[in-house]
Design an enzyme around this catalytic site. Structure first.
Site, PDB file in Angstrom:
ATOM      1  N   LYS A  18      34.225  28.564 -43.946  1.00 50.37           N
ATOM      2  CA  LYS A  18      33.087  29.228 -43.306  1.00 50.37           C
ATOM      3  C   LYS A  18      31.769  28.533 -43.672  1.00 50.37           C
ATOM      4  O   LYS A  18      31.592  28.089 -44.812  1.00 50.37           O
ATOM      5  CB  LYS A  18      33.074  30.690 -43.765  1.00 50.37           C
ATOM      6  CG  LYS A  18      32.043  31.567 -43.089  1.00 50.37           C
ATOM      7  CD  LYS A  18      32.212  33.015 -43.548  1.00 50.37           C
ATOM      8  CE  LYS A  18      31.162  33.922 -42.958  1.00 50.37           C
ATOM      9  NZ  LYS A  18      31.376  35.339 -43.331  1.00 50.37           N
ATOM     10  N   SER A  63      31.440  38.372 -39.608  1.00 52.08           N
ATOM     11  CA  SER A  63      30.695  37.139 -39.427  1.00 52.08           C
ATOM     12  C   SER A  63      31.553  35.877 -39.541  1.00 52.08           C
ATOM     13  O   SER A  63      31.089  34.795 -39.202  1.00 52.08           O
ATOM     14  CB  SER A  63      29.567  37.067 -40.469  1.00 52.08           C
ATOM     15  OG  SER A  63      30.093  37.030 -41.775  1.00 52.08           O
ATOM     16  N   SER A  86      33.446  41.324 -42.524  1.00 54.90           N
ATOM     17  CA  SER A  86      33.289  39.969 -41.991  1.00 54.90           C
ATOM     18  C   SER A  86      34.549  39.111 -42.009  1.00 54.90           C
ATOM     19  O   SER A  86      34.604  38.089 -41.329  1.00 54.90           O
ATOM     20  CB  SER A  86      32.166  39.237 -42.735  1.00 54.90           C
ATOM     21  OG  SER A  86      30.928  39.770 -42.364  1.00 54.90           O
TER      22      SER A  86
END
Length: 225
Positions: free
Chosen positions: A44, A119, A143
């Site tokens: 990420k 996210s 997330s």
């Protein structure tokens, strides 16, 4: 190659991590084969990788190249994994979609009219579309769990401070609930293998603030009759 194809379709990759090939050649020469030997892993955006930007989806951080790998990336490499791409997130990460003004909108590979969730939406989209088999996301309020759900994957939000958060750029905000890093994959066994690999002496050495408790295989198997 597969990640590039997926990216063209759903816009989930923001950067390719330099040195993948060199790392693979080094691994081949090592006698000790780690638990994640040869496995490409997607990362990420906000998790620091040496020589790359952790933007948080914000223009103000684009010029700030990180000088060292985060602890989790160091541990992945020590276990033989090959971090190979960084993936898209929403601006500031506090969002259940996955869009920012730098890299644009990530689409859900199962339905391009839908969001991949956030996210860790870039991770969700890339893994679901077959561009990665294992990814590292993060979770404060869903997330990892939301993109895993939206994209039909498995994801784990570990207990707070189970995995070292050191050298991740959560500099944009301070939250009462601790954000945690965790794995995303297509099946539970992959999550378990990743956790077993991460909860190793190398991580406990690199970050002494993490309780040195190894992965408990018996507890996992007992909970899975």
């Amino acid at each position: 190659g597969e990640a590039l194809e997926v990216n063209r379709e759903v816009n989930c990759v923001i950067d390719f991590i330099q040195g993948c090939e060199d790392q693979l050649q080094k691994l081949k020469k090592q006698k000790e084969k780690g638990l994640l030997y040869g496995i490409p892993v997607s990362i990420k955006d906000h998790i620091n990788c040496k020589g790359h930007v952790s933007s948080g989806g914000m223009v103000k951080y684009l010029g700030q190249v990180t000088e060292e790998d985060s602890v989790i990336v160091q541990v992945l490499k020590s276990q033989g994994a090959i971090p190979f791409v960084k993936t898209n997130i929403p601006q500031t990460m506090i969002n259940y979609d996955c869009s920012n003004l730098i890299f644009g909108q990530t689409l859900n590979p199962l339905n391009h009219q839908k969001s991949p969730g956030g996210s860790s939406g870039g991770e969700g989209a890339l893994i679901a579309a077959g561009g990665s088999i294992l990814g590292i996301g993060s979770d404060v309020a869903g997330s990892i769990r939301l993109p895993s759900s939206f994209c039909g994957l498995c994801g784990l939000k570990p207990t707070g401070n189970r995995i070292s958060p050191s050298a991740c750029s959560d500099r944009t905000f301070v939250l009462a609930v601790a954000g945690v890093l965790g794995p995303m994959a297509r099946d539970v066994d992959s999550l378990a293998l990743c956790m077993k690999a991460l909860l190793c002496e190398e991580m406990f050495r690199l970050d002494p603030t993490v309780p040195p408790i190894p992965f408990d295989e018996e507890v996992r198997l007992r909970g899975n009759p």
